[in-house]
Design a protein around this motif. Structure first.
Motif, PDB file in Angstrom:
ATOM      1  N   LEU A  14      13.611  63.019  13.786  1.00 32.52           N
ATOM      2  CA  LEU A  14      14.195  61.744  13.343  1.00 32.52           C
ATOM      3  C   LEU A  14      15.687  61.709  13.660  1.00 32.52           C
ATOM      4  O   LEU A  14      16.222  60.687  14.106  1.00 32.52           O
ATOM      5  CB  LEU A  14      13.949  61.580  11.838  1.00 32.52           C
ATOM      6  CG  LEU A  14      14.226  60.222  11.224  1.00 32.52           C
ATOM      7  CD1 LEU A  14      13.412  59.148  11.910  1.00 32.52           C
ATOM      8  CD2 LEU A  14      13.912  60.235   9.747  1.00 32.52           C
ATOM      9  N   PHE A  15      16.357  62.863  13.452  1.00 31.12           N
ATOM     10  CA  PHE A  15      17.781  62.977  13.769  1.00 31.12           C
ATOM     11  C   PHE A  15      18.029  62.688  15.248  1.00 31.12           C
ATOM     12  O   PHE A  15      18.938  61.937  15.615  1.00 31.12           O
ATOM     13  CB  PHE A  15      18.240  64.398  13.415  1.00 31.12           C
ATOM     14  CG  PHE A  15      19.714  64.617  13.454  1.00 31.12           C
ATOM     15  CD1 PHE A  15      20.458  64.549  12.297  1.00 31.12           C
ATOM     16  CD2 PHE A  15      20.360  64.905  14.635  1.00 31.12           C
ATOM     17  CE1 PHE A  15      21.816  64.754  12.314  1.00 31.12           C
ATOM     18  CE2 PHE A  15      21.719  65.109  14.666  1.00 31.12           C
ATOM     19  CZ  PHE A  15      22.450  65.034  13.501  1.00 31.12           C
TER      20      PHE A  15
ATOM     21  N   GLY B  97      20.447  63.617  27.855  1.00 29.09           N
ATOM     22  CA  GLY B  97      20.648  65.055  28.049  1.00 29.09           C
ATOM     23  C   GLY B  97      21.293  65.697  26.837  1.00 29.09           C
ATOM     24  O   GLY B  97      20.851  66.752  26.368  1.00 29.09           O
ATOM     25  N   LEU B  98      22.341  65.048  26.288  1.00 27.47           N
ATOM     26  CA  LEU B  98      22.998  65.590  25.097  1.00 27.47           C
ATOM     27  C   LEU B  98      22.046  65.604  23.911  1.00 27.47           C
ATOM     28  O   LEU B  98      22.027  66.561  23.127  1.00 27.47           O
ATOM     29  CB  LEU B  98      24.236  64.750  24.764  1.00 27.47           C
ATOM     30  CG  LEU B  98      25.439  64.981  25.664  1.00 27.47           C
ATOM     31  CD1 LEU B  98      26.538  63.997  25.310  1.00 27.47           C
ATOM     32  CD2 LEU B  98      25.937  66.395  25.519  1.00 27.47           C
ATOM     33  N   VAL B 102      20.935  68.814  21.625  1.00 28.63           N
ATOM     34  CA  VAL B 102      20.988  68.888  20.159  1.00 28.63           C
ATOM     35  C   VAL B 102      19.617  69.268  19.605  1.00 28.63           C
ATOM     36  O   VAL B 102      19.503  70.062  18.669  1.00 28.63           O
ATOM     37  CB  VAL B 102      21.478  67.547  19.579  1.00 28.63           C
ATOM     38  CG1 VAL B 102      21.426  67.582  18.063  1.00 28.63           C
ATOM     39  CG2 VAL B 102      22.886  67.263  20.019  1.00 28.63           C
ATOM     40  N   LEU B 103      18.541  68.716  20.211  1.00 26.47           N
ATOM     41  CA  LEU B 103      17.183  69.039  19.745  1.00 26.47           C
ATOM     42  C   LEU B 103      16.900  70.529  19.901  1.00 26.47           C
ATOM     43  O   LEU B 103      16.341  71.171  19.001  1.00 26.47           O
ATOM     44  CB  LEU B 103      16.156  68.217  20.518  1.00 26.47           C
ATOM     45  CG  LEU B 103      14.696  68.436  20.148  1.00 26.47           C
ATOM     46  CD1 LEU B 103      14.459  68.017  18.717  1.00 26.47           C
ATOM     47  CD2 LEU B 103      13.773  67.673  21.066  1.00 26.47           C
ATOM     48  N   GLY B 107      16.118  73.092  16.938  1.00 30.71           N
ATOM     49  CA  GLY B 107      14.891  73.890  16.959  1.00 30.71           C
ATOM     50  C   GLY B 107      15.199  75.366  16.799  1.00 30.71           C
ATOM     51  O   GLY B 107      14.495  76.077  16.075  1.00 30.71           O
ATOM     52  N   ALA B 108      16.277  75.824  17.456  1.00 38.99           N
ATOM     53  CA  ALA B 108      16.662  77.230  17.316  1.00 38.99           C
ATOM     54  C   ALA B 108      17.017  77.544  15.872  1.00 38.99           C
ATOM     55  O   ALA B 108      16.610  78.583  15.325  1.00 38.99           O
ATOM     56  CB  ALA B 108      17.842  77.529  18.243  1.00 38.99           C
ATOM     57  N   ILE B 109      17.763  76.623  15.225  1.00 36.02           N
ATOM     58  CA  ILE B 109      18.150  76.867  13.837  1.00 36.02           C
ATOM     59  C   ILE B 109      16.911  76.882  12.941  1.00 36.02           C
ATOM     60  O   ILE B 109      16.757  77.760  12.084  1.00 36.02           O
ATOM     61  CB  ILE B 109      19.155  75.789  13.374  1.00 36.02           C
ATOM     62  CG1 ILE B 109      20.464  75.959  14.127  1.00 36.02           C
ATOM     63  CG2 ILE B 109      19.398  75.882  11.879  1.00 36.02           C
ATOM     64  CD1 ILE B 109      21.395  74.795  13.962  1.00 36.02           C
TER      65      ILE B 109
END
Lengths: 100, 170
Positions: A14-15, B97-98, B102-103, B107-109
């Motif tokens: 969603l973010f 792309g940005l 961020v995704l 996901g890593a976090i």
């Protein structure tokens, strides 16, 4: 079995939708709505972890986030109206009065 | 099993309506999809044992903030849609792309967090009340009284600011 990770992945998705909205759209009203989506993603995360940790503090912070979102919407939309009266546009590419 | 079905249904609706908010051509349609999205998020809060927050979500977001947006969309009567003129400096690909970057970070976090599951802290230590609404209210009026008062001050300032901004002559 639904774990908090499922909720965090939903929240992240969603973010990201909100971030794409902010970056791709040029109508400032839709950009504000995308920011509301981002704040909702944060709230989902807070509430999911509040359930995981068996503690209601996350819900209290979600209420604060909602209060700040309400204040942000009121002031932001006021700015949009004031700007629209002056320049007859809601396109952020034309909002460069303070550009250096 | 029932919880899984409810979660996946709600998640599909939330993400679907969020996509529609971003890609809808008409701003009014965008606002209406936003209402539906907020209502499904409220249902998700109920699924997460936070019914009070679900009610707040429906009242404040779906009932208050979205109506404000709708009024602004009606007041801003556009003769030409803002997306009509093509801007050569627009970087749509860079934006996507940005967003993907961020995704990946999120996901890593999330993966890092799920590898070390959090332990439950003492549930409601010293809270003399039971029930979701009572417990949230207890926290708001004891440990978080000062942030609560500051939030009310923030809302007052925002209200005055919105009135000043909306005046005919600034």
């Amino acid at each position: 079995m639904i774990t908090p990770t499922h909720y965090m992945v939903l929240s992240a998705a969603l973010f990201i939708i909100g971030v794409v909205g902010v970056m791709v759209r040029r109508n400032i009203i839709i950009i504000f709505m995308s920011i509301e989506l981002i704040l909702n993603a944060v709230n989902i995360n807070l509430v999911a972890l509040s359930k995981q940790l068996q503690n209601d503090i996350g819900q209290v912070f979600a209420i604060f986030v909602i209060a700040v979102a309400a204040a942000e919407a009121a002031v932001g939309l006021g700015i949009i109206l004031a700007f629209y009266r002056n320049k007859e546009t809601v396109n952020i590419d034309e909002m460069n009065l303070m550009k250096w | 099993m029932g919880q899984a079905i409810a979660f996946y249904t709600l998640a599909a609706f939330i993400l679907g309506f969020a996509m529609l908010v971003v890609i809808a051509k008409d701003t009014v349609h965008s606002v209406l999809f936003l209402v539906l999205d907020f209502l499904f998020v409220a249902a998700l809060y109920v699924l997460l044992d936070a019914p009070f927050l679900g009610v707040i979500q429906v009242l404040v977001y779906a009932g208050g903030i979205v109506v404000l947006y709708l009024f602004v969309v009606m007041l801003v009567n556009l003769k030409r849609p803002p997306e009509a003129h093509h801007d050569p400096r627009r970087r749509t690909k860079l934006g996507f792309g940005l967003a993907v970057a961020v995704l990946v970070e999120l996901g890593a976090i999330a993966g890092y967090g799920s590898s070390r599951p959090a332990t439950a802290i003492a549930p409601g230590a010293g809270m003399p009340v039971t029930g979701n609404t009572e417990q949230v209210g207890w926290l708001l009026y004891t440990s978080y009284l000062i942030p609560f008062e500051i939030a009310s001050m923030l809302l007052l300032v925002a209200m005055i600011g919105a009135i000043i901004l909306a005046k005919r002559e600034l």
